[in-house]
Write an enzyme that holds these catalytic residues in place. Structure first.
Site, PDB file in Angstrom:
ATOM      1  N   GLU A  92       0.862  -1.089   0.036  1.00 52.07           N
ATOM      2  CA  GLU A  92       0.204   0.062  -0.027  1.00 52.07           C
ATOM      3  C   GLU A  92       0.715   1.194   0.061  1.00 52.07           C
ATOM      4  O   GLU A  92       0.625   2.180  -0.558  1.00 52.07           O
ATOM      5  CB  GLU A  92      -1.017  -0.104   1.347  1.00 52.07           C
ATOM      6  CG  GLU A  92      -1.884  -0.957   1.216  1.00 52.07           C
ATOM      7  CD  GLU A  92      -2.455  -1.404   0.022  1.00 52.07           C
ATOM      8  OE1 GLU A  92      -2.855  -0.360  -0.768  1.00 52.07           O
ATOM      9  OE2 GLU A  92      -3.092  -2.411  -0.343  1.00 52.07           O
ATOM     10  N   HIS A 131       1.668   1.991  -3.473  1.00 54.08           N
ATOM     11  CA  HIS A 131       0.533   2.773  -4.073  1.00 54.08           C
ATOM     12  C   HIS A 131       0.656   4.437  -3.665  1.00 54.08           C
ATOM     13  O   HIS A 131       0.470   5.490  -4.274  1.00 54.08           O
ATOM     14  CB  HIS A 131      -0.727   2.287  -3.724  1.00 54.08           C
ATOM     15  CG  HIS A 131      -1.013   1.057  -4.565  1.00 54.08           C
ATOM     16  ND1 HIS A 131      -0.948   0.791  -5.740  1.00 54.08           N
ATOM     17  CD2 HIS A 131      -1.578  -0.078  -3.936  1.00 54.08           C
ATOM     18  CE1 HIS A 131      -1.260  -0.285  -6.220  1.00 54.08           C
ATOM     19  NE2 HIS A 131      -1.694  -0.955  -5.280  1.00 54.08           N
ATOM     20  N   HIS A 172       3.347   6.397  -5.532  1.00 55.40           N
ATOM     21  CA  HIS A 172       2.753   6.568  -6.661  1.00 55.40           C
ATOM     22  C   HIS A 172       1.874   8.074  -6.736  1.00 55.40           C
ATOM     23  O   HIS A 172       2.190   8.817  -7.571  1.00 55.40           O
ATOM     24  CB  HIS A 172       1.977   5.606  -7.307  1.00 55.40           C
ATOM     25  CG  HIS A 172       1.883   5.208  -8.812  1.00 55.40           C
ATOM     26  ND1 HIS A 172       1.329   4.398  -9.329  1.00 55.40           N
ATOM     27  CD2 HIS A 172       2.578   6.020  -9.921  1.00 55.40           C
ATOM     28  CE1 HIS A 172       1.381   4.549 -10.697  1.00 55.40           C
ATOM     29  NE2 HIS A 172       2.007   5.479 -11.110  1.00 55.40           N
TER      30      HIS A 172
HETATM   31 ZN   LIG Z   1      -2.393  -3.033  -5.056  1.00 55.16          ZN
END
Ligand SMILES: [Zn+2]
Length: 293
Positions: free
Chosen positions: A87, A90, A93
């Site tokens: 996580e 992410h 990102h």
């Molecule tokens: Zn994922």
């Protein structure tokens, strides 16, 4: 102070090397009454550039980890550790996004590319060099013994051959349904034909996956189920590059940030990946990690 929706949420102001403001980061780690189960990343506010101003994002990860007790801190299972890294990938990102339009910012990328930044992070959980930074016994401070890590690594490829073929069969079936003018007279016959290449055992007459395989139509994948396996190809190949140069190599890290994490959906995934890696991804790293090579 940073406003938050619950006292359990931890907030961070993320800053870059020149102390410039990068993002607000929210971490909501533990279960509580009424909280949705599972783990996910979400963004309260995307990054975008407007009138020359780079508006930075507000990003959150939500998890349901083993909570602390009055006598013990939160002690994460290995699965929870990989979930946290996933996580957080992410989240990176989203936080490192640097694009003009919010609709192309951060995790707004093609479906089969969105799990690269998250899945690649999980690889660090198996590296002694990385574990030494945080995987300490909560009472003695001792770093997790290497033989534990070895056992985790060895068990990670248990039944991987079966799992790989199963995953491929789902991808093939999903694509078969969407790749042609439907001339399906019989679901069972169609399914058997579509998955023939990956069938390991003789067919069982009563068995039919299609009616229960919700990803095909209702789950939103619609021929995109392959993206799970494809993301593994990408993350294994990307991590192989890190391993080659050193898992904390700053140059490779910067390349990953500049060419992938900051670019969102502003270019085709393959273009971004080739800029980062210098070549197209190859399946060898995944097959090796899976114990199949
Ligand atoms: Zn994922």
């Amino acid at each position: 102070t940073i406003d938050k929706y619950h006292p359990d949420v931890q907030t961070y102001e993320v800053r870059g090397e020149a102390n410039e403001f990068v993002a607000l980061f929210y971490a909501d780690f533990f279960p509580r009454t009424g909280k949705r189960p599972g783990a996910w990343m979400t963004s309260f506010k995307p990054q975008y550039i407007q009138n020359g101003v780079n508006d930075r994002p507000h990003v959150s990860i939500v998890c349901n980890f083993t909570p602390p007790t009055p006598s013990k801190p939160s002690l994460l299972t290995f699965n929870e550790v990989t979930t946290l890294f996933h996580e957080f990938g992410h989240a990176l990102h989203g936080m490192l996004a640097n694009t003009t339009y919010p609709s192309l910012s951060g995790t707004s990328v093609y479906w089969d590319f969105v799990e690269l930044p998250s899945q690649v992070m999980e690889n660090w959980c198996y590296e002694p060099e990385a574990l030494a930074l945080f995987a300490h016994h909560y009472e003695t401070g001792e770093v997790i013994p290497q033989n534990y890590v070895d056992k985790i690594k060895e068990s990670a490829s248990f039944m991987e051959g079966m799992a790989t073929v199963r995953q491929l069969s789902f991808g093939l079936l999903d694509m078969a349904y969407h790749a042609q003018v439907p001339t399906i007279d019989d679901v069972k016959t169609f399914e058997v034909a579509a998955t023939r290449e990956t069938a390991l055992y003789p067919d069982v007459a009563e068995n039919c996956v299609s009616p229960a395989f919700s990803h095909i139509f209702q789950g939103g994948y619609s021929s995109g189920y392959y993206s799970y396996k494809w993301a593994e190809v990408l993350d294994a190949d990307a991590f192989a590059y890190f391993q080659e140069k050193g898992i904390f190599n700053k140059e490779v890290g910067t390349q990953f940030k500049e060419n992938i994490l900051s670019k969102g959906g502003t270019a085709l995934p393959m273009e971004l990946y080739k800029k980062f890696r210098g070549q197209e991804p190859k399946p060898e790293a995944l097959l090796k990690r899976a114990g199949l090579l």
